[in-house]
Design a protein around this motif. Structure first.
Motif, short mmCIF file in Angstrom:
data_model
loop_
_atom_site.label_atom_id
_atom_site.label_comp_id
_atom_site.label_asym_id
_atom_site.label_seq_id
_atom_site.Cartn_x
_atom_site.Cartn_y
_atom_site.Cartn_z
N PRO A 7 -12.78 -12.00 -9.03
CA PRO A 7 -12.27 -10.85 -8.29
C PRO A 7 -11.49 -11.26 -7.03
CG PRO A 7 -14.55 -10.51 -8.91
CD PRO A 7 -14.22 -11.94 -9.23
N SER A 8 -10.45 -10.53 -6.77
CA SER A 8 -9.67 -10.74 -5.56
C SER A 8 -9.11 -9.39 -5.12
CB SER A 8 -8.53 -11.74 -5.79
OG SER A 8 -7.52 -11.17 -6.59
N LYS A 9 -8.57 -9.35 -3.91
CA LYS A 9 -7.98 -8.11 -3.41
C LYS A 9 -6.64 -7.82 -4.06
CE LYS A 9 -8.16 -9.44 0.89
NZ LYS A 9 -8.04 -9.44 2.37
N SER A 10 -6.05 -8.82 -4.71
CA SER A 10 -4.73 -8.67 -5.29
C SER A 10 -4.83 -8.55 -6.81
CB SER A 10 -3.87 -9.88 -4.92
OG SER A 10 -2.56 -9.72 -5.40
N LEU A 11 -4.17 -7.52 -7.35
CA LEU A 11 -4.12 -7.32 -8.79
C LEU A 11 -2.73 -7.62 -9.31
CD1 LEU A 11 -5.97 -3.88 -9.15
CD2 LEU A 11 -6.90 -6.16 -9.58
N TRP A 12 -2.68 -8.31 -10.44
CA TRP A 12 -1.44 -8.48 -11.19
C TRP A 12 -1.41 -7.32 -12.17
CZ3 TRP A 12 -0.65 -8.89 -16.43
CH2 TRP A 12 0.62 -9.28 -16.84
N VAL A 13 -0.30 -6.58 -12.19
CA VAL A 13 -0.16 -5.42 -13.06
C VAL A 13 1.05 -5.66 -13.96
CG1 VAL A 13 0.10 -2.92 -13.18
CG2 VAL A 13 -1.07 -3.95 -11.23
N GLY A 14 0.77 -5.77 -15.27
CA GLY A 14 1.84 -6.07 -16.22
C GLY A 14 2.16 -4.90 -17.13
N ASN A 15 3.26 -5.05 -17.84
CA ASN A 15 3.77 -4.06 -18.79
C ASN A 15 4.23 -2.79 -18.07
OD1 ASN A 15 4.52 -3.52 -21.42
ND2 ASN A 15 2.66 -2.38 -21.85
N LEU A 16 4.81 -2.98 -16.88
CA LEU A 16 5.32 -1.83 -16.13
C LEU A 16 6.60 -1.32 -16.77
CD1 LEU A 16 4.91 -3.10 -12.44
CD2 LEU A 16 3.46 -1.46 -13.67
N PHE A 51 -4.92 -4.72 -2.26
CA PHE A 51 -5.84 -3.78 -1.63
C PHE A 51 -6.41 -4.39 -0.35
CE2 PHE A 51 -5.89 -2.06 -5.91
CZ PHE A 51 -6.07 -0.70 -5.70
N ARG A 52 -7.04 -3.56 0.45
CA ARG A 52 -7.70 -4.04 1.67
C ARG A 52 -9.01 -4.75 1.35
NH1 ARG A 52 -6.73 0.83 5.88
NH2 ARG A 52 -4.49 0.58 5.98
N ASN A 53 -9.66 -4.36 0.23
CA ASN A 53 -10.93 -5.02 -0.10
C ASN A 53 -11.09 -5.19 -1.60
OD1 ASN A 53 -12.71 -2.81 -1.21
ND2 ASN A 53 -12.16 -1.89 0.75
N VAL A 54 -11.93 -6.11 -1.97
CA VAL A 54 -12.15 -6.49 -3.36
C VAL A 54 -12.79 -5.35 -4.16
CG1 VAL A 54 -13.42 -8.07 -4.87
CG2 VAL A 54 -12.30 -8.94 -2.84
N HIS A 55 -13.71 -4.63 -3.55
CA HIS A 55 -14.39 -3.53 -4.24
C HIS A 55 -13.38 -2.53 -4.82
CE1 HIS A 55 -17.36 -0.46 -5.19
NE2 HIS A 55 -16.61 0.40 -4.53
N ASP A 56 -12.38 -2.17 -4.02
CA ASP A 56 -11.36 -1.22 -4.47
C ASP A 56 -10.52 -1.78 -5.60
OD1 ASP A 56 -12.32 0.49 -2.51
OD2 ASP A 56 -10.72 0.02 -1.08
N SER A 57 -10.18 -3.06 -5.52
CA SER A 57 -9.37 -3.66 -6.59
C SER A 57 -10.15 -3.70 -7.90
CB SER A 57 -8.87 -5.05 -6.20
OG SER A 57 -9.92 -5.98 -6.16
N LYS A 58 -11.46 -3.97 -7.83
CA LYS A 58 -12.29 -3.97 -9.04
C LYS A 58 -12.33 -2.59 -9.67
CE LYS A 58 -15.80 -7.08 -7.35
NZ LYS A 58 -17.24 -7.31 -7.25
N GLU A 59 -12.54 -1.56 -8.85
CA GLU A 59 -12.57 -0.20 -9.36
C GLU A 59 -11.26 0.19 -10.02
OE1 GLU A 59 -13.91 2.92 -6.83
OE2 GLU A 59 -15.83 1.97 -6.46
N ALA A 60 -10.16 -0.14 -9.37
CA ALA A 60 -8.84 0.19 -9.92
C ALA A 60 -8.60 -0.53 -11.25
CB ALA A 60 -7.74 -0.18 -8.92
N LYS A 61 -8.95 -1.80 -11.30
CA LYS A 61 -8.77 -2.58 -12.53
C LYS A 61 -9.57 -1.98 -13.67
CE LYS A 61 -9.35 -7.28 -14.38
NZ LYS A 61 -10.28 -7.02 -15.47
N ASP A 62 -10.83 -1.69 -13.41
CA ASP A 62 -11.69 -1.13 -14.46
C ASP A 62 -11.21 0.24 -14.92
OD1 ASP A 62 -13.30 -3.38 -14.28
OD2 ASP A 62 -14.82 -2.40 -13.04
N ALA A 63 -10.78 1.08 -14.00
CA ALA A 63 -10.39 2.44 -14.34
C ALA A 63 -9.01 2.53 -15.01
CB ALA A 63 -10.39 3.31 -13.08
N LEU A 64 -8.08 1.66 -14.62
CA LEU A 64 -6.70 1.79 -15.08
C LEU A 64 -6.29 0.85 -16.21
CD1 LEU A 64 -4.95 2.32 -11.63
CD2 LEU A 64 -5.52 4.06 -13.35
#
Length: 87
Positions: A7-16, A51-64
């Motif tokens: 986990p990190s605060k930064s997400l790679w988002v592909g297939n945009l 993101f500002r924190n890892v918790h938010d990036s994890k939630e976003a990754k799991d949900a999206l």
């Protein structure tokens, strides 16, 4: 853990989708917490969401993960340290 799974605060988002804007990404991801920045590579169809924190990036990754946005299924991974953009 394999690279990109820690986990990190930064997400790679592909297939945009090509018509996806920075505003679209912020609007989508800010539902999970404050977004510090967005960086996109339109020609390659990916971007980074910081993101500002890892918790938010994890939630976003799991949900999206796999969500269809502008007709494309998003691929989301935690950014590897060498992938994280310089801000």
């Amino acid at each position: 853990m394999a690279p990109g799974e820690a986990p990190s605060k930064s997400l790679w988002v592909g297939n945009l989708a090509p018509d996806m804007t920075d505003e679209d990404l912020v609007s989508l991801f800010q539902n999970f917490g404050p977004v510090n920045s967005i960086t996109r590579c339109n020609s390659r169809g990916y971007g980074f969401v910081l993101f500002r924190n890892v918790h938010d990036s994890k939630e976003a990754k799991d949900a999206l993960q796999g969500s269809f946005i502008h007709g494309n299924a998003l691929r989301i991974e935690f950014a590897k340290p060498e992938q994280e953009p310089e801000f």
